[in-house]
Design an enzyme around this catalytic site. Sequence first.
Site, PDB file in Angstrom:
ATOM      1  N   HIS A   1      -1.118  -2.470   6.215  1.00 27.39           N
ATOM      2  CA  HIS A   1       0.037  -1.568   6.171  1.00 27.39           C
ATOM      3  C   HIS A   1       1.198  -2.064   7.029  1.00 27.39           C
ATOM      4  O   HIS A   1       2.204  -1.380   7.164  1.00 27.39           O
ATOM      5  CB  HIS A   1      -0.338  -0.141   6.607  1.00 27.39           C
TER       6      HIS A   1
ATOM      7  N   ASP B   1       0.809  -1.224   0.000  1.00 28.85           N
ATOM      8  CA  ASP B   1       0.000   0.000   0.000  1.00 28.85           C
ATOM      9  C   ASP B   1       0.845   1.278   0.000  1.00 28.85           C
ATOM     10  O   ASP B   1       1.566   1.561   0.957  1.00 28.85           O
ATOM     11  CB  ASP B   1      -0.897   0.028   1.232  1.00 28.85           C
TER      12      ASP B   1
ATOM     13  N   HIS C   1      -3.463  -4.122   2.815  1.00 32.39           N
ATOM     14  CA  HIS C   1      -4.474  -3.439   3.632  1.00 32.39           C
ATOM     15  C   HIS C   1      -4.017  -3.085   5.036  1.00 32.39           C
ATOM     16  O   HIS C   1      -4.288  -1.975   5.498  1.00 32.39           O
ATOM     17  CB  HIS C   1      -5.783  -4.229   3.730  1.00 32.39           C
TER      18      HIS C   1
ATOM     19  N   ASN D   1     -10.635  -0.937  -0.115  1.00 30.31           N
ATOM     20  CA  ASN D   1     -11.787  -0.241   0.455  1.00 30.31           C
ATOM     21  C   ASN D   1     -11.740   1.267   0.266  1.00 30.31           C
ATOM     22  O   ASN D   1     -12.747   1.956   0.477  1.00 30.31           O
ATOM     23  CB  ASN D   1     -11.929  -0.578   1.942  1.00 30.31           C
ATOM     24  N   HIS D   2     -10.590   1.810  -0.155  1.00 29.94           N
ATOM     25  CA  HIS D   2     -10.496   3.251  -0.436  1.00 29.94           C
ATOM     26  C   HIS D   2     -10.460   3.553  -1.934  1.00 29.94           C
ATOM     27  O   HIS D   2     -10.181   4.690  -2.335  1.00 29.94           O
ATOM     28  CB  HIS D   2      -9.249   3.840   0.232  1.00 29.94           C
TER      29      HIS D   2
ATOM     30  N   GLU E   1      -4.429   2.473  -3.494  1.00 30.48           N
ATOM     31  CA  GLU E   1      -5.694   3.043  -3.008  1.00 30.48           C
ATOM     32  C   GLU E   1      -5.491   4.128  -1.950  1.00 30.48           C
ATOM     33  O   GLU E   1      -6.434   4.850  -1.623  1.00 30.48           O
ATOM     34  CB  GLU E   1      -6.591   1.946  -2.444  1.00 30.48           C
ATOM     35  N   ASN E   2      -4.277   4.257  -1.407  1.00 32.75           N
ATOM     36  CA  ASN E   2      -3.977   5.297  -0.421  1.00 32.75           C
ATOM     37  C   ASN E   2      -2.945   6.298  -0.939  1.00 32.75           C
ATOM     38  O   ASN E   2      -2.361   7.051  -0.161  1.00 32.75           O
ATOM     39  CB  ASN E   2      -3.439   4.681   0.875  1.00 32.75           C
TER      40      ASN E   2
END
Length: 271
Positions: free
Chosen positions: A177, A8, A175, A67-68, A39-40
């Site tokens: 991290h 991530d 996810h 999810n982001h 996604e982050n």
Amino acid sequence: MKIGFIGDIVGKPGRLIIQKHLHRLRNEHQLDLVIANAENASHGFGLTAKNCDELLAYGIDVMTGGNHSFDKKEIFTLFESHPVIRPMNYPKAAPGKGIYQIEVAGERVAVLNLMGHYTMPLVDNPFTMITSVVASLKAAGIKHIVLDIHAEASSEKAALLHMVGEDISAVLGTHTHVGTDDLQVKNGCCYVTDVGLTGCRDGVIGMDKDVPISRFLTGVGGHHNIPKECQAILQMVVFELNDHGRCINAQKIKIYDDAPDVVTAAWVDTP
């Protein structure tokens, strides 16, 4: 074929350390393909068009989500124009897709993105879905299949290794991290429960520490911020596949700021 998978990417610090090191890593490890969970990547929440183009220029070929994925609405157009995917088990009406196919070194490679159930948004059953998707890809003659499983529960990720590991090349967790110390090659499948974040390593999962600490002390939440200055880390799994799409070796690469690379070989478990 050699593939690199970056965990991530969290905000600008994550993008900057990729900018500093990825071209070198591609050359040194002779990587044919680089995949990253992004996604982050835009201030910790979602992915903008500007940052997407930035990461592609730095040497990333395909970007996955979680999810982001939908935090920045401009990603809707990126799904149509860029190598960006989101978990395949979002409802069918959701924009985007969960599979990206690309030709690498003369072979077709399928990159899959899946999201777990525990603590995650409402999605379709990842376990029943992945079984049929993998069967369809294998029937189409695709042997090189890489899965990003974006999940909170380590049990969900490990279960997927046992469910589809004999049919795909890699099961790579994202996810949390937090990188896990279980990189292995099991019967030709590369597996790690979580690759770990690429970004600030001296806060709380890539974010400034003050808001999480305040929430734990008071029960009152706040907006998570990316520190303007921090100590950074880049975490990537590099794995090699044979012509049949089976993993023959793997290693974890960690870069702390500008220090020398820390490289750890995977445990290779053969039948």
